[in-house]
Motif scaffolding. Structure first.
Motif, PDB file in Angstrom:
ATOM      1  N   LEU A  67      -5.954  -7.740 -10.420  1.00  0.00           N
ATOM      2  CA  LEU A  67      -4.778  -7.205 -11.103  1.00  0.00           C
ATOM      3  C   LEU A  67      -3.923  -6.341 -10.186  1.00  0.00           C
ATOM      4  O   LEU A  67      -2.907  -5.795 -10.627  1.00  0.00           O
ATOM      5  CB  LEU A  67      -5.201  -6.380 -12.325  1.00  0.00           C
ATOM      6  N   LEU A  68      -4.339  -6.218  -8.929  1.00  0.00           N
ATOM      7  CA  LEU A  68      -3.535  -5.467  -7.976  1.00  0.00           C
ATOM      8  C   LEU A  68      -2.258  -6.240  -7.660  1.00  0.00           C
ATOM      9  O   LEU A  68      -2.198  -7.473  -7.793  1.00  0.00           O
ATOM     10  CB  LEU A  68      -4.334  -5.198  -6.703  1.00  0.00           C
ATOM     11  N   LEU A  69      -1.226  -5.530  -7.211  1.00  0.00           N
ATOM     12  CA  LEU A  69       0.090  -6.132  -7.036  1.00  0.00           C
ATOM     13  C   LEU A  69       0.046  -7.322  -6.087  1.00  0.00           C
ATOM     14  O   LEU A  69       0.662  -8.361  -6.346  1.00  0.00           O
ATOM     15  CB  LEU A  69       1.072  -5.078  -6.520  1.00  0.00           C
ATOM     16  N   GLY A  70      -0.680  -7.196  -4.989  1.00  0.00           N
ATOM     17  CA  GLY A  70      -0.741  -8.287  -4.020  1.00  0.00           C
ATOM     18  C   GLY A  70      -1.319  -9.559  -4.624  1.00  0.00           C
ATOM     19  O   GLY A  70      -0.823 -10.666  -4.376  1.00  0.00           O
ATOM     20  N   ILE A  73       1.209 -11.125  -7.088  1.00  0.00           N
ATOM     21  CA  ILE A  73       2.280 -11.798  -6.348  1.00  0.00           C
ATOM     22  C   ILE A  73       1.789 -13.139  -5.799  1.00  0.00           C
ATOM     23  O   ILE A  73       2.487 -14.154  -5.867  1.00  0.00           O
ATOM     24  CB  ILE A  73       2.793 -10.904  -5.212  1.00  0.00           C
ATOM     25  N   ALA A  74       0.565 -13.149  -5.256  1.00  0.00           N
ATOM     26  CA  ALA A  74       0.005 -14.400  -4.737  1.00  0.00           C
ATOM     27  C   ALA A  74      -0.138 -15.434  -5.847  1.00  0.00           C
ATOM     28  O   ALA A  74       0.153 -16.628  -5.648  1.00  0.00           O
ATOM     29  CB  ALA A  74      -1.344 -14.132  -4.077  1.00  0.00           C
ATOM     30  N   THR A  75      -0.577 -15.003  -7.025  1.00  0.00           N
ATOM     31  CA  THR A  75      -0.692 -15.920  -8.162  1.00  0.00           C
ATOM     32  C   THR A  75       0.668 -16.483  -8.544  1.00  0.00           C
ATOM     33  O   THR A  75       0.818 -17.694  -8.792  1.00  0.00           O
ATOM     34  CB  THR A  75      -1.304 -15.185  -9.369  1.00  0.00           C
ATOM     35  N   ALA A  76       1.672 -15.622  -8.587  1.00  0.00           N
ATOM     36  CA  ALA A  76       3.024 -16.071  -8.927  1.00  0.00           C
ATOM     37  C   ALA A  76       3.553 -17.057  -7.891  1.00  0.00           C
ATOM     38  O   ALA A  76       4.230 -18.039  -8.240  1.00  0.00           O
ATOM     39  CB  ALA A  76       3.956 -14.866  -9.044  1.00  0.00           C
ATOM     40  N   VAL A  77       3.241 -16.837  -6.618  1.00  0.00           N
ATOM     41  CA  VAL A  77       3.703 -17.744  -5.560  1.00  0.00           C
ATOM     42  C   VAL A  77       3.061 -19.127  -5.719  1.00  0.00           C
ATOM     43  O   VAL A  77       3.734 -20.160  -5.583  1.00  0.00           O
ATOM     44  CB  VAL A  77       3.390 -17.155  -4.172  1.00  0.00           C
TER      45      VAL A  77
END
Length: 245
Positions: A67-70, A73-77
């Motif tokens: 659930l960390l931001l990185g 973001i990787a999941t969204a990418v």
């Protein structure tokens, strides 16, 4: 020494200069350091603490690796890449990628060797089950929301848009069960990805369609039954984790 009495010289923590008698400057400095270094929860953690009514559980939630931001973001990418591939080829790659991505996130919601707060969570009054349940539900919800957004944006049929949510539940349960039994997030990821790959390929062989695993509603009872079995394994495994080495 005066008139047979001994006077004691009490020095400060730095050893320079006397301290007033009866004052424990060591304890005072510990208190000062605690105030200086005290971590002030961010707004998200304060909101989670208010909703969950447990600051410790809120802290465990916001330290979830997936659930960390990185990670988000990787999941969204990854889902964005699936969206672009869907738009260019017509194959609903978002529906095929979303369960695999969610399974990886769920596996990394489990702690040994991965979560920096794992040892702390094992020593708190909050049970391992509760921490794991809250984390798993949060990770599942975030991945489901991202997947649904990408699936809707891809313009696929309704059956494909929401059809992957049920198999996603089964794959996530498999990944979490494997992670808790093996006490390794990497094992959970491997089990989830392998299980989903086998399911997709089996559906293609049986029905001749790559999307059969997410569009065939006849498979839903099997998915849900399998997810329930994996959930039972997780509950049994976490029952014995408290206080173990």
């Amino acid at each position: 020494m005066t008139n047979g009495e001994v006077t004691h010289r009490v020095e400060g923590p730095d050893g320079q200069g006397p301290a007033p008698e009866g004052v424990d400057l060591g304890r005072v400095w510990v208190g000062v350091a605690a105030q200086v270094w005290r971590r002030r929860p961010a707004a998200v953690e304060r909101l989670a603490g208010h909703l969950l009514r447990s600051p410790g559980l809120a802290r465990a939630l916001v330290t979830t690796p997936s659930l960390l931001l990185g990670w988000v973001i990787a999941t969204a990418v990854v889902l964005l890449a699936g969206l672009l591939a869907t738009l260019s080829t017509g194959t609903p790659y978002v529906a095929l990628l979303a369960p695999a991505v969610a399974a990886a996130g769920i596996a990394f919601a489990y702690g040994p060797g991965i979560d920096p707060a794992w040892e702390l969570s094992c020593s708190t009054a909050v049970s391992d089950r509760m921490v794991l349940l809250v984390r798993a539900l949060a990770v599942f919800g975030v991945n489901a929301a991202l997947g649904l957004a990408a699936s809707v944006a891809s313009g696929t049929a309704t059956a494909v848009t929401i059809g992957w949510l049920v198999p996603m539940t089964a794959v996530c349960a498999l990944a979490l069960a494997a992670a808790t039994v093996a006490r390794s997030a990497n094992v959970g990821v491997a089990a989830g990805l392998l299980g989903w790959a086998v399911t997709v390929l089996s559906g293609q062989v049986a029905a001749g369609r790559l999307t059969a695993a997410v569009t065939d509603t006849a498979l839903w009872p099997a998915y849900l039954t399998f997810a329930a079995c994996c959930a039972a394994i997780v509950l049994y495994t976490t029952r014995t984790l408290k206080g173990t080495s």
